[in-house]
Design an enzyme around this catalytic site. Structure first.
Site, PDB file in Angstrom:
ATOM      1  N   ASN A 197       0.815  -1.223   0.000  1.00  0.00           N
ATOM      2  CA  ASN A 197       0.000   0.000   0.000  1.00  0.00           C
ATOM      3  C   ASN A 197       0.847   1.270   0.000  1.00  0.00           C
ATOM      4  OD1 ASN A 197       1.001  -0.090   2.593  1.00  0.00           O
ATOM      5  ND2 ASN A 197      -0.969   0.056   3.625  1.00  0.00           N
ATOM      6  N   GLU A 235       1.550  10.103  -4.239  1.00  0.00           N
ATOM      7  CA  GLU A 235       0.391  10.675  -4.910  1.00  0.00           C
ATOM      8  C   GLU A 235       0.584  12.170  -5.118  1.00  0.00           C
ATOM      9  OE1 GLU A 235      -3.553   7.958  -3.943  1.00  0.00           O
ATOM     10  OE2 GLU A 235      -3.553  10.078  -3.405  1.00  0.00           O
ATOM     11  N   PRO A 256      -3.863   9.163   4.834  1.00  0.00           N
ATOM     12  CA  PRO A 256      -4.148   8.783   3.449  1.00  0.00           C
ATOM     13  C   PRO A 256      -5.473   8.060   3.315  1.00  0.00           C
ATOM     14  CG  PRO A 256      -2.664   7.192   4.438  1.00  0.00           C
ATOM     15  CD  PRO A 256      -2.885   8.270   5.481  1.00  0.00           C
ATOM     16  N   MET A 306      -6.624   4.096  -2.695  1.00  0.00           N
ATOM     17  CA  MET A 306      -6.245   4.538  -4.032  1.00  0.00           C
ATOM     18  C   MET A 306      -7.472   5.027  -4.807  1.00  0.00           C
ATOM     19  SD  MET A 306      -4.069   2.334  -6.756  1.00  0.00           S
ATOM     20  CE  MET A 306      -3.381   3.074  -8.219  1.00  0.00           C
ATOM     21  N   HIS A 345      -4.841   5.925  10.848  1.00  0.00           N
ATOM     22  CA  HIS A 345      -3.673   6.066   9.963  1.00  0.00           C
ATOM     23  C   HIS A 345      -4.058   5.963   8.502  1.00  0.00           C
ATOM     24  CE1 HIS A 345      -3.725   1.844   8.915  1.00  0.00           C
ATOM     25  NE2 HIS A 345      -2.523   1.851   8.419  1.00  0.00           N
TER      26      HIS A 345
END
Length: 472
Positions: A197, A201, A366, A369, A391
């Protein structure tokens, strides 16, 4: 398992389990989605003596020995340390760099494709490809963190100050206990992305109305292009994790210590094994923060290639979500384990780095995706969870199950393939990264809603993805 939670309000539940109480911070929808296994694992963790606190953030899900999304705390004097509650990828964490670019500056797909190629030129995304930083001495890095890098890579002072820690200090004598060939396996990996992962980005920001002033203090603005990096300590941390799995399992057997979960490993902090693990864990934290630093260095070189040699990418912040740190809480020193949990300190807290003492530091969360990520700030109320928040989104299903349930077409729709808003990726075939699609993860918006509702942190900015670069 028959569960009767105590409800404290504000997305805070307390589960009275057989061996202690588990705090859970989640909204009602997320709380109801937890499977029994996560509570079974919590009860096993609570068997470890003299625990001060244990909790789950809303992204909690089953891991090895301990759920990802766990905060577990012991006193430094008579407490325990657990490699299982640190996690396999020691020091894994997040980093965000800002730019002066606006979303419109990179809306053209050809510009973004050019950026992808440039970034892959400077940052290896193939796990078998080494970086070209032959001038970096890995041993200096694991001893001194960012301060162990050659001057060329640490000439920007701001890159050294806007981090959770630039150097994690430990007794270097413990390096005599390193696993065999660890340097060989980690050689050439500094500045490389890794698989799973981990990602780079390119995103643009939407600033929360309630925190426009704070965002401005941090140098953030609506439409701003930022770079988010997720990676860890690579083979250095992995080898340490493998070694101490064996060491702790053997010593627990020799002491006659048993737990229903053989993958849950722990030892007293003051034991020889506990001290050795802690000191070498800090070496992995130094590797991890330096690894993200060097990935960012490569990304900046790529941006300079595309936008000009004067291009600068100031670091907003760098932090971790897999570690155990000595921290002072409730007027005493404690060892705070965070496995898939992010520290989010409020304004004025003494543990903040100097750059963020007044405002509190950016907490970097985060998404999955193709979904939003978030920049948050901690609140005073976070003390009830030792200032830990989520997280990320947290996996909803395994990689194998994801591949069985989700089609490439569904993944492509998530990435808006074929539209002007398409999120470009560095893989020719989405099949190769299907197990990282949004459908593999929980709804990150529900996770953030849980954290905000629990009054642990607030959203400062939402990060919308434009480019996603994954390792292979």
């Amino acid at each position: 398992m028959e569960l009767k939670p105590i409800t404290h309000g504000n997305n805070h539940y307390e589960m009275p389990l057989e061996h202690g109480n588990l705090h859970v911070f989640a909204n009602a929808e997320v709380f109801q989605s937890f499977e029994d296994k996560v509570f079974e694992m919590a009860d096993n963790n609570l068997r470890i003596p003299r625990g001060k606190h244990m909790s789950y953030t809303p992204d909690a899900h089953v891991g090895i020995g301990t759920c990802i999304g766990t905060t577990a705390v012991w006193g430094m004097i008579d407490g325990f340390v657990s490699p299982s509650i640190v996690g396999v990828d020691i020091g894994c964490g997040m980093r965000v760099h800002t730019t002066t670019l606006h979303k419109e500056d990179i809306q053209d797909k050809e510009i973004r494709r050019t950026l992808i190629k440039a970034i892959e030129k400077y940052v290896p995304t193939n796990e078998r490809t080494n970086t070209n930083y032959a001038d970096i001495d890995i041993m200096q890095v694991v001893k001194y963190g960012l301060k162990g890098l050659p001057e060329l890579y640490r000439s920007n002072e701001q890159w050294l100050t806007h981090v959770e820690e630039s150097t994690f200090k430990f007794d270097h004598a413990y390096l005599e206990n390193l696993p065999p060939k660890i340097q060989k396996y980690a050689h050439g990996q500094l500045g490389s992305l890794g698989g799973g992962n981990h990602f780079i980005e390119i995103q643009y920001l939407e600033i929360a109305e309630a925190h426009k002033d704070l965002a401005a203090k941090w140098g953030l603005f609506d439409g701003q292009v930022v770079v988010m990096i997720h990676s860890g300590s690579r083979a250095w941390g992995a080898r340490l994790g493998q070694e101490f799995t064996k060491v702790f399992r053997a010593v627990m057997q020799s002491w006659g210590v048993e737990n229903p979960d053989r993958d849950l490993l722990y030892a007293p902090i003051e034991s020889r094994e506990g001290q050795t693990y802690l000191h070498l864990m800090y070496s992995a934290l130094n590797f991890a923060v330096s690894n993200r630093h060097m990935i960012a260095y490569g990304v900046q070189e790529a941006f300079r290639e595309v936008f000009g040699a004067e291009t600068e990418l100031p670091v907003l912040y760098d932090l971790m979500h897999n570690y155990a740190l000595k921290e002072f809480h409730r007027n005493q020193p404690m060892l705070v384990h965070r496995k898939g949990a992010t520290r989010a300190l409020p304004p004025g807290h003494f543990l903040n780095t100097a750059a963020y003492k007044e405002t509190g530091h950016p907490a970097l969360i985060p998404g999955s995706m193709g979904t939003s990520s978030y920049i948050m700030v901690g609140k005073d109320e976070g003390a009830k969870n030792f200032y830990s928040i989520c997280h990320g989104a947290g996996r909803a299903r395994s990689r194998k199950a994801t591949k069985a349930l989700v089609t490439v077409d569904q993944f492509a729709q998530s990435l808006k393939v074929g539209t002007d808003e398409e999120i470009l990726v560095n893989h020719r075939s989405l099949q190769t990264i299907l197990d990282e699609c949004p459908q593999a993860y929980k709804d990150v918006d529900q996770i953030i809603d849980s954290v905000v509702g629990a009054e642990l942190a607030d959203v400062v900015a939402t990060c919308k993805p434009m480019v996603a670069i994954k390792g292979v």
